[in-house]
Write an enzyme that holds these catalytic residues in place. Structure first.
Site, PDB file in Angstrom:
ATOM      1  CG  ASP A 174      -2.660   4.236  -1.416  1.00 27.40           C
ATOM      2  OD1 ASP A 174      -3.431   4.074  -2.378  1.00 27.40           O
ATOM      3  OD2 ASP A 174      -2.658   3.498  -0.414  1.00 27.40           O
ATOM      4  CG  ASP A 209      -6.120   0.948  -0.592  1.00 29.21           C
ATOM      5  OD1 ASP A 209      -5.246   1.835  -0.557  1.00 29.21           O
ATOM      6  OD2 ASP A 209      -6.121  -0.043   0.174  1.00 29.21           O
ATOM      7  CG  ASP A 243      -2.944  -0.351  -2.295  1.00 31.75           C
ATOM      8  OD1 ASP A 243      -2.977   0.829  -1.901  1.00 31.75           O
ATOM      9  OD2 ASP A 243      -3.551  -1.273  -1.719  1.00 31.75           O
ATOM     10  CB  SER A 303      -0.961  -0.024   1.195  1.00 32.95           C
ATOM     11  OG  SER A 303      -1.907   1.016   1.130  1.00 32.95           O
TER      12      SER A 303
END
Length: 445
Positions: A240, A244, A242, A101
């Protein structure tokens, strides 16, 4: 329930250090495969962000799943919410995300989605952990799982994202700067917004394996703020690594965080008569959001920090909107998990529909000063149990005189404890946060 490997957001850590090692991930793929293969022949999707270590872990998972007799569908670099969506549309038994992430490239992790595109139930995680304790075996050659790459994964997700706003809606005339954090949205987000009519300027869209989240993206919007102002753009959007999380920047260069974006969406849904129930925030949500919602008669509850807990609370109450100040925003009426691109589209929908700027929309919330300091831990522990820390918290609360709040929370994804103070006076809040962080640092030595 206590977990041996799984944390609040899967398994995460520094690459090369147990358990984020190729041999562990190989075994994890096999263990997950054995659990899902109990239902018969299974297929599992594998996606990743842009970290260099993703190639290694992708291969390890594929090998483990194959050894367990499970087929793999390889998506390549894709946002985490895209993997949740595609898991459902491919009728797969599970989806696996290789990502850490918002963490730096040296870290990586593994997390799972169920067939419904939600986090795995506790009992499935427990079954996978139990399988990890069993010696690894390989099915016969005739039973080995097959792997294939999904060539149109990006196109499928782009069309899904565009379909979350009305067909009549166009972003023509909007100048937007997109910061893709050199992460998984780099080849998705620019196409989504430009195909909807916006003039798009890209930054953080040239991943090289090691620059993910580096001085860019939702965790560091400074570059985006400067470029929005310099280019006289209408707004900026930062994801960010990833995809999400999302934060936005208005035309003045001011950051609009997750709390403010959630409030914009909730208020618009309320005025349109489409808000079912209330809003779910977290322990970190700004008190100003709670007050603004209360003023409009919108129920508000705080969940533990972590999008899985926000989603649990949304499902329990059968509500539609919730999320975190960090930018995890769940629009449950359109997708089952936090999705940065989808959330940004919903905000732009409100902006265009009302004919207002992002700066004007965020004025609906009087954001209280809030300062947070991360105190790094040398070992896994909960400093909030230490008497000296508890005494420090009481002292800060007394000085706030009931006109603010204190929160100490060990992170579920990093070896840090988050020290947060919120109140009406900016200078006092900053001073008290530094003092309390010092108390915590002294207590854990």
């Amino acid at each position: 329930m206590t977990r041996k490997y799984f944390g609040t957001d899967g398994i995460r850590g520094e690459v090369g250090k147990y358990p984020v090692t190729p041999d562990f991930v190989l075994k994890l793929g096999w263990a997950a495969g054995k659990v899902f293969a109990r239902k018969g022949r299974s297929k599992i999707l594998i996606g990743k962000d842009t970290r260099i270590s993703g190639y290694m872990f992708e291969a390890a998972l594929e090998a483990g799943l194959s050894a367990a007799g499970v087929d793999s569908l390889m998506l390549g670099p894709m946002p985490t919410p895209a993997i949740a969506y595609l898991t459902r549309t491919f009728r797969a038994d599970a989806g696996i995300v290789i990502s850490a992430s918002h963490n730096p490239f040296q870290d990586n992790g593994i997390k799972f989605f169920s067939a419904n595109g939600t986090k795995l139930p506790d009992e499935i995680e427990s079954a996978i952990e139990a399988q990890m304790d069993i010696a690894m075996t390989t099915v016969t050659s005739a039973e080995l799982g097959k792997a294939r790459r999904v060539e149109d994964a990006a196109g499928r997700y782009i069309e899904f994202c565009k379909g979350t706003i009305p067909r009549y809606m166009s972003f023509k005339g909007l100048k937007i700067v997109l910061d893709c954090a050199n992460g998984a949205t780099y080849h998705i987000a620019p196409k989504v917004f430009s195909e909807l009519g916006a003039e798009v300027l890209e930054i953080g869209a040239a991943p090289n394996g090691t620059n993910i989240n580096e001085a860019c993206g939702a965790t560091d919007a400074k570059a985006l703020q400067k470029i929005v102002v310099a280019e006289q753009a209408d707004l900026g959007i930062a994801f960010d690594g990833d995809g999400d999380r999302v934060v936005m920047v208005d035309h003045k260069g001011e950051v609009v965080d997750g709390d403010e974006l959630i409030l914009i969406l909730a208020m618009a849904m309320k005025s349109a008569g489409k808000l079912e129930g209330g809003v779910v925030g977290t322990l970190m949500s700004n008190f100003g959001m709670e007050l603004a919602l209360k003023d409009k008669g919108i129920p508000f509850v705080r969940a533990n920090v972590g999008d899985r807990y926000v989603l649990e609370e949304l499902i329990k109450n059968d509500w539609q909107i919730g999320g975190e100040s960090s930018g995890h925003i769940i629009c449950r009426n359109v997708i089952s998990t936090g999705d940065g691109i989808v959330a940004a589209l919903q905000v732009l929908h409100v902006l265009v529909d009302k004919g207002l700027s992002l700066s004007e929309l965020k004025q609906q919330m009087n954001k209280l000063p809030q300062t947070m300091i991360n105190v790094r831990l040398k070992e896994k522990m909960d400093p909030t149990r230490l008497p000296k820390v508890q005494e420090g918290v009481r002292s800060v609360e007394e000085r706030l005189q009931g006109r603010g709040r204190v929160l100490l929370r060990p992170s579920g994804t990093e070896p840090v404890v988050r020290v947060m103070v919120e109140g009406e006076d900016d200078a006092l809040v900053e001073t008290l946060t530094k003092e309390l962080a010092g108390v915590v640092e002294a207590a854990i030595r």
